[in-house]
Design an enzyme around this catalytic site. Structure first.
Site, PDB file in Angstrom:
ATOM      1  N   VAL A 119      -8.361  53.966  22.015  1.00 26.15           N
ATOM      2  CA  VAL A 119      -8.902  53.260  20.853  1.00 26.15           C
ATOM      3  C   VAL A 119      -9.081  51.755  21.088  1.00 26.15           C
ATOM      4  O   VAL A 119     -10.076  51.180  20.629  1.00 26.15           O
ATOM      5  CB  VAL A 119      -8.061  53.572  19.593  1.00 26.15           C
ATOM      6  CG1 VAL A 119      -6.647  52.982  19.673  1.00 26.15           C
ATOM      7  CG2 VAL A 119      -8.768  53.114  18.347  1.00 26.15           C
ATOM      8  N   TYR A 124      -2.532  68.273  28.453  1.00 27.22           N
ATOM      9  CA  TYR A 124      -1.766  67.048  28.742  1.00 27.22           C
ATOM     10  C   TYR A 124      -0.338  67.214  28.223  1.00 27.22           C
ATOM     11  O   TYR A 124       0.635  67.014  28.958  1.00 27.22           O
ATOM     12  CB  TYR A 124      -2.456  65.873  28.056  1.00 27.22           C
ATOM     13  CG  TYR A 124      -1.796  64.529  28.264  1.00 27.22           C
ATOM     14  CD1 TYR A 124      -1.774  63.919  29.517  1.00 27.22           C
ATOM     15  CD2 TYR A 124      -1.228  63.837  27.188  1.00 27.22           C
ATOM     16  CE1 TYR A 124      -1.198  62.655  29.697  1.00 27.22           C
ATOM     17  CE2 TYR A 124      -0.657  62.578  27.355  1.00 27.22           C
ATOM     18  CZ  TYR A 124      -0.640  61.995  28.615  1.00 27.22           C
ATOM     19  OH  TYR A 124      -0.076  60.745  28.782  1.00 27.22           O
ATOM     20  N   ARG A 144      -5.733  69.431  23.602  1.00 28.62           N
ATOM     21  CA  ARG A 144      -4.782  68.426  24.102  1.00 28.62           C
ATOM     22  C   ARG A 144      -3.593  69.061  24.798  1.00 28.62           C
ATOM     23  O   ARG A 144      -2.801  68.371  25.446  1.00 28.62           O
ATOM     24  CB  ARG A 144      -4.242  67.571  22.940  1.00 28.62           C
ATOM     25  CG  ARG A 144      -5.231  66.614  22.343  1.00 28.62           C
ATOM     26  CD  ARG A 144      -4.651  65.948  21.109  1.00 28.62           C
ATOM     27  NE  ARG A 144      -3.993  64.708  21.403  1.00 28.62           N
ATOM     28  CZ  ARG A 144      -4.499  63.498  21.120  1.00 28.62           C
ATOM     29  NH1 ARG A 144      -5.677  63.378  20.558  1.00 28.62           N
ATOM     30  NH2 ARG A 144      -3.831  62.416  21.404  1.00 28.62           N
TER      31      ARG A 144
HETATM   32  P1  NAD Z   1      -4.545  55.513  34.063  1.00 24.91           P
HETATM   33  O1  NAD Z   1      -5.547  56.600  33.947  1.00 24.91           O
HETATM   34  O2  NAD Z   1      -5.004  54.098  33.978  1.00 24.91           O
HETATM   35  O3  NAD Z   1      -3.700  55.657  35.410  1.00 24.91           O
HETATM   36  C1  NAD Z   1      -3.381  56.887  35.978  1.00 24.91           C
HETATM   37  C2  NAD Z   1      -3.577  56.774  37.482  1.00 24.91           C
HETATM   38  O4  NAD Z   1      -3.173  58.014  38.102  1.00 24.91           O
HETATM   39  C3  NAD Z   1      -5.034  56.534  37.883  1.00 24.91           C
HETATM   40  O5  NAD Z   1      -5.134  55.451  38.765  1.00 24.91           O
HETATM   41  C4  NAD Z   1      -5.451  57.844  38.536  1.00 24.91           C
HETATM   42  O6  NAD Z   1      -6.472  57.675  39.506  1.00 24.91           O
HETATM   43  C5  NAD Z   1      -4.129  58.337  39.113  1.00 24.91           C
HETATM   44  N1  NAD Z   1      -4.079  59.782  39.349  1.00 24.91           N
HETATM   45  C6  NAD Z   1      -4.363  60.775  38.457  1.00 24.91           C
HETATM   46  N2  NAD Z   1      -4.226  61.970  39.049  1.00 24.91           N
HETATM   47  C7  NAD Z   1      -3.831  61.736  40.334  1.00 24.91           C
HETATM   48  C8  NAD Z   1      -3.516  62.567  41.445  1.00 24.91           C
HETATM   49  N3  NAD Z   1      -3.589  63.901  41.363  1.00 24.91           N
HETATM   50  N4  NAD Z   1      -3.113  61.981  42.600  1.00 24.91           N
HETATM   51  C9  NAD Z   1      -3.034  60.630  42.708  1.00 24.91           C
HETATM   52  N5  NAD Z   1      -3.335  59.791  41.705  1.00 24.91           N
HETATM   53  C10 NAD Z   1      -3.734  60.344  40.524  1.00 24.91           C
HETATM   54  O7  NAD Z   1      -3.425  55.787  32.930  1.00 24.91           O
HETATM   55  P2  NAD Z   1      -2.185  54.904  32.461  1.00 24.91           P
HETATM   56  O8  NAD Z   1      -2.401  54.526  31.051  1.00 24.91           O
HETATM   57  O9  NAD Z   1      -1.882  53.870  33.455  1.00 24.91           O
HETATM   58  O10 NAD Z   1      -1.026  55.999  32.475  1.00 24.91           O
HETATM   59  C11 NAD Z   1      -0.115  56.091  33.561  1.00 24.91           C
HETATM   60  C12 NAD Z   1       0.961  57.113  33.234  1.00 24.91           C
HETATM   61  O11 NAD Z   1       1.633  56.751  32.026  1.00 24.91           O
HETATM   62  C13 NAD Z   1       0.427  58.525  33.041  1.00 24.91           C
HETATM   63  O12 NAD Z   1       1.336  59.444  33.593  1.00 24.91           O
HETATM   64  C14 NAD Z   1       0.409  58.677  31.533  1.00 24.91           C
HETATM   65  O13 NAD Z   1       0.557  60.010  31.128  1.00 24.91           O
HETATM   66  C15 NAD Z   1       1.588  57.829  31.104  1.00 24.91           C
HETATM   67  N6  NAD Z   1       1.439  57.339  29.729  1.00 24.91           N
HETATM   68  C16 NAD Z   1       0.640  56.275  29.455  1.00 24.91           C
HETATM   69  C17 NAD Z   1       0.504  55.856  28.126  1.00 24.91           C
HETATM   70  C18 NAD Z   1      -0.323  54.661  27.737  1.00 24.91           C
HETATM   71  O14 NAD Z   1      -0.375  54.340  26.552  1.00 24.91           O
HETATM   72  N7  NAD Z   1      -0.924  53.938  28.644  1.00 24.91           N
HETATM   73  C19 NAD Z   1       1.166  56.549  27.099  1.00 24.91           C
HETATM   74  C20 NAD Z   1       1.940  57.647  27.433  1.00 24.91           C
HETATM   75  C21 NAD Z   1       2.091  58.024  28.758  1.00 24.91           C
HETATM   76  N1  UDP Z   2      -9.792  56.645  17.768  1.00 22.02           N
HETATM   77  C1  UDP Z   2     -10.811  56.225  16.916  1.00 22.02           C
HETATM   78  N2  UDP Z   2     -11.971  55.763  17.479  1.00 22.02           N
HETATM   79  C2  UDP Z   2     -12.182  55.678  18.817  1.00 22.02           C
HETATM   80  C3  UDP Z   2     -11.133  56.089  19.686  1.00 22.02           C
HETATM   81  C4  UDP Z   2      -9.964  56.577  19.115  1.00 22.02           C
HETATM   82  O1  UDP Z   2     -10.662  56.266  15.688  1.00 22.02           O
HETATM   83  O2  UDP Z   2     -13.279  55.238  19.234  1.00 22.02           O
HETATM   84  C5  UDP Z   2      -8.542  57.150  17.172  1.00 22.02           C
HETATM   85  C6  UDP Z   2      -8.080  58.495  17.725  1.00 22.02           C
HETATM   86  O3  UDP Z   2      -8.705  59.560  17.009  1.00 22.02           O
HETATM   87  C7  UDP Z   2      -6.576  58.427  17.484  1.00 22.02           C
HETATM   88  C8  UDP Z   2      -6.255  56.937  17.651  1.00 22.02           C
HETATM   89  O4  UDP Z   2      -7.503  56.248  17.522  1.00 22.02           O
HETATM   90  O5  UDP Z   2      -6.267  58.812  16.159  1.00 22.02           O
HETATM   91  C9  UDP Z   2      -5.635  56.607  19.000  1.00 22.02           C
HETATM   92  O6  UDP Z   2      -6.431  57.191  19.984  1.00 22.02           O
HETATM   93  P1  UDP Z   2      -6.196  57.017  21.550  1.00 22.02           P
HETATM   94  O7  UDP Z   2      -7.247  57.806  22.239  1.00 22.02           O
HETATM   95  O8  UDP Z   2      -6.098  55.576  21.869  1.00 22.02           O
HETATM   96  O9  UDP Z   2      -4.759  57.637  21.867  1.00 22.02           O
HETATM   97  P2  UDP Z   2      -3.856  58.847  21.312  1.00 22.02           P
HETATM   98  O10 UDP Z   2      -2.756  58.165  20.624  1.00 22.02           O
HETATM   99  O11 UDP Z   2      -4.647  59.711  20.359  1.00 22.02           O
HETATM  100  O12 UDP Z   2      -3.460  59.556  22.536  1.00 22.02           O
END
Ligand code: NAD
Ligand code: UDP
Length: 330
Positions: A190, A148, A145
């Site tokens: 999840v 990321y 991980r």
């Molecule tokens: P997502 O995968 O749905 O969206 C990410 C988008 O970025 C996609 O459309 C992908 O094609 C685009 N992308 C990736 N690499 C690229 C590149 N090199 N050039 C152009 N486009 C690119 O994910 P999301 O859940 O919408 O997350 C969006 C942002 O929010 C991310 O930066 C992620 O780290 C952050 N984030 C999301 C969550 C969550 O729970 N959804 C939590 C923490 C952080």
């Molecule tokens: N998880 C799970 N079953 C699944 C997918 C995820 O039990 O099919 C668990 C995963 O191991 C983590 C939590 O659900 O503990 C949240 O996972 P997710 O991938 O949504 O996001 P994270 O918070 O780990 O980035």
């Protein structure tokens, strides 16, 4: 007054597409940018012909050229699901580092304010609970991980450097697990995982013993928090998430009830470095932005499940994970 222009990277993704909707609704001219590596064009299909919207297909790790003036940049491009970033580790590191560098350079050239999407993953497997912004985190730099987590930590550092060294107006949001319509049903996170399994009539897969916790925020609340942070004058990281914490086991049971599936829970191995607990301390967001979540998990989960249910059935059965083979991973 002339409308302001906002550039949103990751526009075809889950959060990016909701941000496009919000900024169009607020009267901004929106430039959406994406290379579709984890996103989907259908998330922005409804705005492609909108007069306030322009789409540019581009990989943000390559030099970014925008002719127009830009007032705000929201950098959301990055794989976000553990399954995605484990499959495309190098692109993940590049978009957080090189991509962020390009966007900071663009922000400087345009004298734009930039908000970058950071994550609760900067806290790693946290030893402090709940997690306040002052906690430095517990990240395994060389674990799977790490690609990321460390990309996001670097992203925060370079953003603060541009703020301190160049006086750039910067904002950093630390997003905690957020869910809602337009997540990819096969992205491995999840909520889509459990809901997809329920729809297909498969057993729900809990990783580990299911006693690990998460705190899930509905997308509308998240977007509101991000919007307020962008317009605030605060340059340091702010947690945005829902503090309502639950174990994955209890959560699976909630989903079984909601979806009325007759399937059972099965247990699989816990992924390496999967954080054991996670809950945002949102004191700062409350004080600074007068923000807190308003959508209950019951409401949010119901809306999300109805969205997945309404998708064409082919989507339910699409191969478990997206095929990234056409993207170069140099
Ligand atoms: P997502 O995968 O749905 O969206 C990410 C988008 O970025 C996609 O459309 C992908 O094609 C685009 N992308 C990736 N690499 C690229 C590149 N090199 N050039 C152009 N486009 C690119 O994910 P999301 O859940 O919408 O997350 C969006 C942002 O929010 C991310 O930066 C992620 O780290 C952050 N984030 C999301 C969550 C969550 O729970 N959804 C939590 C923490 C952080
Ligand atoms: N998880 C799970 N079953 C699944 C997918 C995820 O039990 O099919 C668990 C995963 O191991 C983590 C939590 O659900 O503990 C949240 O996972 P997710 O991938 O949504 O996001 P994270 O918070 O780990 O980035």
């Amino acid at each position: 007054m002339q409308e302001k222009t906002v550039l949103i990277t990751g526009a075809a993704g889950f959060l990016g597409s909701h941000l496009c909707d919000r900024f169009i609704a607020e009267g901004y001219a929106v430039i959406g940018m994406d290379n579709f590596i984890t996103g989907d064009k259908k998330n922005i299909a409804h705005v492609l012909d909108h007069p306030q919207f322009q789409f540019i297909k581009h990989d943000v790790t390559e030099y970014i050229k925008i002719e127009r003036d830009v007032d705000y940049i929201l950098h959301f491009a990055s794989p976000a699901s553990p399954i995605d970033y484990l499959k495309i580790p190098i692109q993940t590191l590049k978009v957080g580092s090189l991509g962020t560098h390009n966007l900071l350079g663009l922000a400087k050239a345009k004298a734009a304010r930039i908000l970058i999407a950071s994550t609760s993953e900067v806290y790693g497997d946290p030893l402090v609970h709940p997690q306040p912004e002052t906690y430095y985190g517990n990240v395994n730099t060389i674990g799977p991980r790490g690609v990321y987590d460390e990309a996001k930590r670097f992203q925060e550092s370079i953003t603060m450097a541009y703020h301190r060294f160049h006086g750039l107006e910067t904002r950093i949001v630390r997003i905690f697990n957020t869910y809602g319509p337009r997540m990819r049903l096969n992205d491995g996170r999840v909520i889509p995982a459990f809901m997809g399994q329920a729809l297909r009539g498969e057993d729900l897969t809990i990783f580990g013993d299911g006693l690990q916790t998460r705190s899930f925020c509905y997308v509308d609340d998240q977007i509101e928090g991000i919007y307020r942070l962008l317009l605030s004058d605060y340059s340091y990281p702010v947690n945005i998430g829902n503090p309502h914490e639950i174990t994955i086991k209890d959560f699976a049971e909630e989903i079984i009830k909601l979806t009325e599936t007759t399937q059972k829970i099965i247990y699989k191995e816990l992924p390496v470095d999967d954080p054991l607990q996670r809950q945002p301390d949102i004191t700062l967001a409350k004080e600074l932005l007068d923000w807190e979540p308003t959508v209950s998990r019951t409401q949010g989960m119901e809306t999300t499940f109805n969205y997945f249910k309404s998708l064409n059935k082919n989507e339910w059965y699409k191969s478990e994970h997206k095929d990234f083979s056409s993207f170069n991973s140099k």
